[in-house]
Every structure is written in C-alpha cells, then in structure tokens.
Design an enzyme around this catalytic site. Structure first.
Site, PDB file in Angstrom:
ATOM      1  N   CYS A   1       5.544   9.587  -0.392  1.00  0.00           N
ATOM      2  CA  CYS A   1       6.855   9.990  -0.907  1.00  0.00           C
ATOM      3  C   CYS A   1       6.656  10.924  -2.105  1.00  0.00           C
ATOM      4  CB  CYS A   1       7.666   8.750  -1.297  1.00  0.00           C
ATOM      5  SG  CYS A   1       7.085   7.921  -2.805  1.00  0.00           S
TER       6      CYS A   1
ATOM      7  N   CYS B   1       4.981   9.289  -5.193  1.00  0.00           N
ATOM      8  CA  CYS B   1       3.555   9.033  -4.963  1.00  0.00           C
ATOM      9  C   CYS B   1       2.754  10.328  -4.916  1.00  0.00           C
ATOM     10  CB  CYS B   1       3.346   8.225  -3.689  1.00  0.00           C
ATOM     11  SG  CYS B   1       3.796   6.491  -3.928  1.00  0.00           S
TER      12      CYS B   1
ATOM     13  N   ASN C   1       2.538  -1.517   0.271  1.00  0.00           N
ATOM     14  CA  ASN C   1       3.829  -1.504  -0.396  1.00  0.00           C
ATOM     15  C   ASN C   1       4.280  -2.934  -0.667  1.00  0.00           C
ATOM     16  OD1 ASN C   1       4.207  -1.549   2.501  1.00  0.00           O
ATOM     17  ND2 ASN C   1       6.367  -1.095   2.220  1.00  0.00           N
ATOM     18  N   ILE C   2       4.945  -3.096  -1.801  1.00  0.00           N
ATOM     19  CA  ILE C   2       5.430  -4.403  -2.238  1.00  0.00           C
ATOM     20  C   ILE C   2       6.883  -4.213  -2.646  1.00  0.00           C
ATOM     21  CG2 ILE C   2       5.125  -6.300  -3.880  1.00  0.00           C
ATOM     22  CD1 ILE C   2       2.170  -5.218  -4.183  1.00  0.00           C
ATOM     23  N   GLU C   3       7.785  -4.703  -1.813  1.00  0.00           N
ATOM     24  CA  GLU C   3       9.207  -4.545  -2.080  1.00  0.00           C
ATOM     25  C   GLU C   3       9.752  -5.741  -2.846  1.00  0.00           C
ATOM     26  OE1 GLU C   3      10.226  -2.217   2.080  1.00  0.00           O
ATOM     27  OE2 GLU C   3      11.020  -4.238   1.772  1.00  0.00           O
TER      28      GLU C   3
ATOM     29  N   GLU D   1       0.538   3.695  -2.097  1.00  0.00           N
ATOM     30  CA  GLU D   1      -0.305   4.586  -2.891  1.00  0.00           C
ATOM     31  C   GLU D   1      -0.335   4.151  -4.351  1.00  0.00           C
ATOM     32  OE1 GLU D   1       1.746   7.043   0.351  1.00  0.00           O
ATOM     33  OE2 GLU D   1       2.255   5.387  -0.988  1.00  0.00           O
TER      34      GLU D   1
ATOM     35  N   CYS E   1       5.022   1.410  -3.973  1.00  0.00           N
ATOM     36  CA  CYS E   1       4.529   2.032  -2.748  1.00  0.00           C
ATOM     37  C   CYS E   1       3.054   1.695  -2.584  1.00  0.00           C
ATOM     38  CB  CYS E   1       4.701   3.546  -2.807  1.00  0.00           C
ATOM     39  SG  CYS E   1       6.421   4.095  -2.844  1.00  0.00           S
TER      40      CYS E   1
END
Length: 140
Positions: A88, A91, A43-45, A56, A54
């Site tokens: 989620c 995803c 994940n990359i926020e 995935e 996310c």
C-alpha cells in the site's frame, strides 16, 4: 532454492499467521537485508481501522528489533486473494525509508510465487526523502 523463491516461501509462511478477522485478507511479507538476514511479518488488524499493521510494517519492525542491517536488499509480498500483491502507499514510504530506488520488490501469488518484480523507484518514484528533513531544518 533461489533467493526470490526463499523470500516468497518466508512471506507465505508469515501470511498464514496473519490476524485479519475483519477484512479476511491475510498478507505476508519477507525482507532480505544487505547483511543476508531475512525478516518476515504479517498483517495484524484491530477493530479500530486503520490502526492495524500491514505485513510490510511488521517485517520492518522485526528487522529493526533484530539489530542488524537496516538496509533492505529485497522484499517479497504475498496475499491470499491477489495474483500479485503490491504494498500500500504507506508501506511503500516505509520500505523506501530503509531501501534504495533500485531495491527489488517481488509481487507474489500465493500458488505460483513471484509474478512480477519491480523496484522501489517504480513503486514510489517521488518518495519523501530523509534528506528533505535535513534541508528543511537548516533555516531555509
């Protein structure tokens, strides 16, 4: 090492690379395609929630960019703070786009590995199917 164990280890290694400064909830995913290739993502926020990626989603992006098979055979998902991390809703739909209802999804614990294995059909029993688009576009 079994395929599921290998996918778990790959997802776990991806999780360590997560950029999660806001949620502090690192997630990793690994995808095995039908041609035997493995693609991982984390994940990359970004500060503008929910515009990050996310795990995935980033694994799917790697799969597409690699240029091989776009058919997912298995998926493993692991998060640092959950016993069994499930994709989620968004995803689930993204994974469904590249898999079948029988595609196995391994929900993993960071310390013990695979906790539960379900199918995409279990996770998303009524996914939005691409054939619905072709039916909608035929003038009906």
């Amino acid at each position: 090492m079994a395929v599921t164990d290998s996918l778990f280890e790959t997802a776990k290694a991806a999780m360590v690379k997560a950029h999660a400064p806001y949620s502090r909830f690192p997630v990793g995913a690994a995808i095995l395609t039908e041609d035997g290739q493995v693609h991982s993502g984390c994940n990359i926020e970004i500060v503008s929630f929910p515009e990050g990626w996310c795990a995935e989603t980033s694994a799917i992006a790697h799969m597409v960019m690699a240029g091989g098979s776009r058919r997912i055979a298995e998926v493993a998902v692991v998060a640092e703070k959950l016993v069994a991390c499930s994709p989620c809703g968004g995803c689930r739909q993204r994974l469904a786009e590249f898999s079948t209802p029988s595609t196995r999804v391994h929900l993993c614990d960071v310390d013990t590995g695979v906790v539960e294995t379900v199918t995409m059909g279990d996770l998303l029993p009524h996914s939005f199917a691409t054939d619905a688009l072709s039916e909608a576009g035929d003038g009906r």
